[in-house]
Design a protein around this motif. Structure first.
Motif, PDB file in Angstrom:
ATOM      1  N   LYS A   1       0.831  -1.204   0.000  1.00 51.49           N
ATOM      2  CA  LYS A   1       0.000   0.000   0.000  1.00 51.49           C
ATOM      3  C   LYS A   1       0.862   1.249   0.000  1.00 51.49           C
ATOM      4  N   GLU A   2       1.896   1.235   0.817  1.00 55.57           N
ATOM      5  CA  GLU A   2       2.799   2.385   0.901  1.00 55.57           C
ATOM      6  C   GLU A   2       3.521   2.616  -0.424  1.00 55.57           C
ATOM      7  N   GLN A   3       4.007   1.538  -1.038  1.00 54.31           N
ATOM      8  CA  GLN A   3       4.723   1.667  -2.302  1.00 54.31           C
ATOM      9  C   GLN A   3       3.823   2.173  -3.413  1.00 54.31           C
ATOM     10  N   LEU A   4       2.593   1.682  -3.450  1.00 53.65           N
ATOM     11  CA  LEU A   4       1.688   2.015  -4.549  1.00 53.65           C
ATOM     12  C   LEU A   4       1.008   3.362  -4.385  1.00 53.65           C
ATOM     13  N   ASP A   5       1.294   4.048  -3.299  1.00 51.13           N
ATOM     14  CA  ASP A   5       0.824   5.429  -3.161  1.00 51.13           C
ATOM     15  C   ASP A   5       1.516   6.337  -4.177  1.00 51.13           C
ATOM     16  N   SER A   6       2.665   5.897  -4.669  1.00 51.33           N
ATOM     17  CA  SER A   6       3.414   6.668  -5.662  1.00 51.33           C
ATOM     18  C   SER A   6       2.868   6.393  -7.057  1.00 51.33           C
ATOM     19  N   LYS A   7       2.609   7.455  -7.810  1.00 50.06           N
ATOM     20  CA  LYS A   7       2.099   7.313  -9.173  1.00 50.06           C
ATOM     21  C   LYS A   7       3.140   6.722 -10.110  1.00 50.06           C
ATOM     22  N   GLU A   8       4.402   6.795  -9.729  1.00 49.83           N
ATOM     23  CA  GLU A   8       5.472   6.360 -10.621  1.00 49.83           C
ATOM     24  C   GLU A   8       5.832   4.893 -10.457  1.00 49.83           C
TER      25      GLU A   8
END
Length: 241
Positions: free
Chosen positions: A157-164
């Protein structure tokens, strides 16, 4: 030291040149030489034959392979890579049926000690080893412990908060065909004379990444959408009781 307290033996391939995709694949299968640079170059040539500049790797042929090469390599081992719609909750993933994860993140490019104004893409493997999940990033000095299943979900979840950043789920061919990489929920039995209108409408599941490596965000409402539909239907059923 007992076996329970002994640290697991983890194969962790370190970064060389632009070969992070190669390292990610070998780290995923936990075996040295599962794939070689020559094998990935051969896949590039097969994907785009008779071209001067191959679009699936770097201009100089040092690596920087794209997702098409990774997917083709996984298929040689009977696996598939499924793009995960990061707008959805990773909690819908059935970790028991997933071999591992490959995370795609942006990366700066260095020439010696000089940081160049170039944006590269970096591939990172995440997988479970003896009950714990580890980040096997080839740029790390050693594997990074993530933890148990709940820790992994929070980490994703934390990683996928980034659009990149993009996440690919690695599963067996059978799991991909039967869509077993997400939790399967059983709908409650409706009351007599109650005919709910299900929102699942028989929509076909989204297709895997196209061969040109472009992500179609508008048409990739993957299986996790069905989780929300089921939950909404359960709530609707309860309200009508």
């Amino acid at each position: 030291m007992s076996e329970m307290s002994a640290k697991p033996t983890i194969y962790h391939e370190k970064q060389i040149k632009e070969l992070c995709a190669l390292h990610a694949l070998n780290n995923l299968f936990q075996t040295r030489g599962t794939f070689s640079k020559s094998e990935l170059d051969a896949i590039c040539s097969r994907l785009s034959p008779n071209v001067w500049i191959n679009p699936h790797r770097s201009l100089l042929g040092l690596g920087n392979y794209d997702i098409n090469v990774i997917m083709a390599a996984l298929q040689k081992k009977g696996c598939e890579a499924i793009w995960f719609d990061k707008r959805k909750d990773p909690g819908c993933l059935d970790l028991a049926n997933i071999c591992g994860f490959i995370l795609n993140v942006p990366s700066d490019y260095k020439l010696g000690f000089v940081m160049l104004p170039l944006r590269r893409r970096h591939w990172i493997t995440i997988r479970q080893i003896q009950g714990n999940f580890y980040n096997l990033d080839s740029k790390l000095d050693s594997p990074q412990l993530i933890g148990r299943s709940c820790d992994l979900i929070a980490y994703l979840k934390e990683q996928l908060d980034s659009k990149e950043k993009e996440l690919f789920i690695v599963v067996s061919k059978e799991v991909e065909e039967k869509q077993l990489w997400m939790h399967q929920y059983v709908l409650p039995t409706p009351e007599p004379n109650y005919c709910p209108k299900l929102p699942l409408n028989g929509e076909s599941p989204s297709e895997s990444i196209s061969s040109n490596g472009q992500y179609d965000y508008n048409n990739r409402d993957a299986e996790c959408l069905k989780l929300n539909d089921v939950q909404n239907h359960i709530l609707s059923t309860e309200n009508n009781c």
